[in-house]
Scaffold this motif. Structure first.
Motif, PDB file in Angstrom:
ATOM      1  N   PRO A 188       0.826  -1.207   0.000  1.00  0.00           N
ATOM      2  CA  PRO A 188       0.000   0.000   0.000  1.00  0.00           C
ATOM      3  C   PRO A 188       0.867   1.266   0.000  1.00  0.00           C
ATOM      4  N   ALA A 189       0.312   2.348  -0.504  1.00  0.00           N
ATOM      5  CA  ALA A 189       1.037   3.630  -0.503  1.00  0.00           C
ATOM      6  C   ALA A 189       1.235   4.080   0.945  1.00  0.00           C
ATOM      7  N   LEU A 190       2.424   4.622   1.219  1.00  0.00           N
ATOM      8  CA  LEU A 190       2.785   4.967   2.601  1.00  0.00           C
ATOM      9  C   LEU A 190       1.767   5.907   3.243  1.00  0.00           C
ATOM     10  N   ASN A 191       1.351   6.946   2.515  1.00  0.00           N
ATOM     11  CA  ASN A 191       0.496   7.942   3.182  1.00  0.00           C
ATOM     12  C   ASN A 191      -0.957   7.504   3.342  1.00  0.00           C
ATOM     13  N   SER A 192      -1.326   6.351   2.762  1.00  0.00           N
ATOM     14  CA  SER A 192      -2.705   5.902   3.006  1.00  0.00           C
ATOM     15  C   SER A 192      -2.749   4.482   3.570  1.00  0.00           C
ATOM     16  N   ALA A 193      -1.573   3.931   3.930  1.00  0.00           N
ATOM     17  CA  ALA A 193      -1.535   2.541   4.425  1.00  0.00           C
ATOM     18  C   ALA A 193      -2.190   2.424   5.805  1.00  0.00           C
ATOM     19  N   LYS A 194      -2.834   1.293   6.041  1.00  0.00           N
ATOM     20  CA  LYS A 194      -3.462   1.060   7.351  1.00  0.00           C
ATOM     21  C   LYS A 194      -2.417   0.616   8.375  1.00  0.00           C
ATOM     22  N   VAL A 195      -1.336   0.004   7.872  1.00  0.00           N
ATOM     23  CA  VAL A 195      -0.242  -0.429   8.755  1.00  0.00           C
ATOM     24  C   VAL A 195       1.070   0.078   8.158  1.00  0.00           C
ATOM     25  N   VAL A 196       1.933   0.624   9.020  1.00  0.00           N
ATOM     26  CA  VAL A 196       3.250   1.091   8.570  1.00  0.00           C
ATOM     27  C   VAL A 196       4.313   0.498   9.491  1.00  0.00           C
ATOM     28  N   VAL A 197       5.372  -0.050   8.878  1.00  0.00           N
ATOM     29  CA  VAL A 197       6.520  -0.540   9.649  1.00  0.00           C
ATOM     30  C   VAL A 197       7.689   0.381   9.319  1.00  0.00           C
ATOM     31  N   SER A 198       8.180   1.109  10.319  1.00  0.00           N
ATOM     32  CA  SER A 198       9.274   2.052  10.073  1.00  0.00           C
ATOM     33  C   SER A 198      10.532   1.608  10.800  1.00  0.00           C
ATOM     34  N   GLY A 199      11.653   1.835  10.148  1.00  0.00           N
ATOM     35  CA  GLY A 199      12.929   1.466  10.754  1.00  0.00           C
ATOM     36  C   GLY A 199      13.846   2.659  10.875  1.00  0.00           C
ATOM     37  N   GLY A 200      14.771   2.554  11.832  1.00  0.00           N
ATOM     38  CA  GLY A 200      15.708   3.650  12.081  1.00  0.00           C
ATOM     39  C   GLY A 200      17.135   3.286  11.711  1.00  0.00           C
ATOM     40  N   ARG A 201      18.021   4.191  12.073  1.00  0.00           N
ATOM     41  CA  ARG A 201      19.447   4.047  11.769  1.00  0.00           C
ATOM     42  C   ARG A 201      20.031   2.765  12.375  1.00  0.00           C
ATOM     43  N   SER A 202      19.432   2.312  13.469  1.00  0.00           N
ATOM     44  CA  SER A 202      19.959   1.146  14.177  1.00  0.00           C
ATOM     45  C   SER A 202      19.904  -0.139  13.350  1.00  0.00           C
TER      46      SER A 202
END
Ligand code: FAD
Length: 310
Positions: A188-202
């Protein structure tokens, strides 16, 4: 007078945010016209006509709009603007490029990223990376604004508006479209997704970012997001940066994996309904906005979680 809403689309479909902008446009209680700009875009105009609350679709169909540039679109809106008291759009990169030009030519204020609309042209906006909400009022005769889609409900699709062709000014010749790089994904497109998995520098590298987060996102049917530190380190593409200088998201479920929770990041995700954070530092600021927090090494926790999901 009427309200004009600029409709964004990808050549095949209207963007979801358009429906949210149309519902925000009902605030003024006047006819709402939706402007569709494109080339061979009859299908999009027909979709636009089904958005509830739209009384008329203005269809600007011309070769220069095959890849619409802000210069051409704003020039077109300049020719229409006298008929409208309000000109607005969803707050996207595209409208942020177009509408300030229209406001400048009209000599009125540009009001960006509106969270709520109150009587007498008072608007709630976020400042200081979303830490403070301010109410501003525009006394200009014309209101030009962008609205944050997630703050307004989406209009239904039961409408039957008229479609009217509008004449298009000569193309702007000093700027031309050369190419576009898009990430094609089944996700799904990021700005309309129902679920988002985000990751950081780690996450430590682009390979680990993909290897750890992709399987989890796959199982959850989620879009991938990233912090600016992860983007700057080259672990993730710029388009998926969440935050003050990236995309604003408001999914049902937001996973922050190895994300510290800097205000510039949380500014773009704190409207998420449920936030889950995995971080090895129990004092990480992300836990202040998290509904569920797991103090753990992400390299253990993420594969375990992914395996546990059926
Ligand atoms: P870090 O701050 O390095 O945090 C890494 C986190 O991972 C830490 O909390 C650490 O405890 C944890 N961690 C480390 N190893 C592990 C492990 N093995 N398991 C679990 N946890 C682990 N940032 C954005 O994200 N979006 C923006 O739009 C944005 N705009 C900005 C605009 C401006 C003007 C400025 C000045 C900054 C902006 N930033 C933005 C940057 C922001 O301030 C932070 O620097 C950034 O969000 C930090 O990213 P991070 O959490 O990935 O990295």
């Amino acid at each position: 007078m009427s309200t004009l809403v600029l409709a964004e689309h990808n050549g095949q479909q209207l963007h979801n945010e358009v429906r949210h902008a149309v519902s925000a446009a009902q605030h003024w209680g006047q006819p709402v016209h939706l402007l569709v700009v494109g080339y061979q875009s009859e299908q999009i105009a027909k979709q636009a006509a089904t958005v509830d609350g739209v009384t008329e679709v203005l269809h600007a169909n011309a070769p220069q709009f095959e890849h619409p540039l802000a210069e051409d679109v704003s020039k077109l809106i300049d020719t229409l603007v006298t008929d409208y008291e309000v000109v607005m759009a969803a707050h996207t990169s595209f409208s942020r490029n177009v509408l300030p030009r229209v406001a400048a030519v009209a000599g009125v204020a540009m009001i960006s990223d509106v969270l709520a609309i109150h009587p007498d042209n008072r608007y709630v906006r976020a400042i200081y990376a979303g830490n403070v909400h301010t109410t501003v009022q525009s006394r200009d005769a014309k209101q030009i604004l962008t609205v944050r889609g997630s703050k307004f409900t989406a209009a239904e699709l039961n409408g039957q508006a008229e479609i009217t062709a509008v004449s298009v000014p000569e193309p702007f010749t000093k700027t031309r479209w050369i190419s576009e790089s898009r990430i094609e994904s089944d996700r799904p497109a990021l700005n309309s997704a129902k679920v988002v998995v985000s990751g950081g520098r780690s996450l430590g590298s682009a390979e680990k970012f993909d290897a750890l987060l992709n399987p989890l996102a796959e199982k959850l049917g989620a879009a991938l997001g990233a912090t600016r530190a992860a983007v700057d380190a080259g672990y993730a593409p710029n388009e998926i940066q969440v935050g003050q200088t990236g995309v604003t998201v408001a999914p049902e479920l937001y996973f922050a994996v190895g994300v510290s929770g800097a205000v510039q990041h949380t500014a773009g995700m704190k409207d998420s309904r449920i936030v889950v954070a995995i971080n090895q530092d129990p004092d990480a600021p992300i836990f202040q906005v998290a509904d569920y927090g797991l103090v753990a090494d992400l390299f253990d926790a993420v594969p375990s979680l992914t395996n546990a999901l059926s």
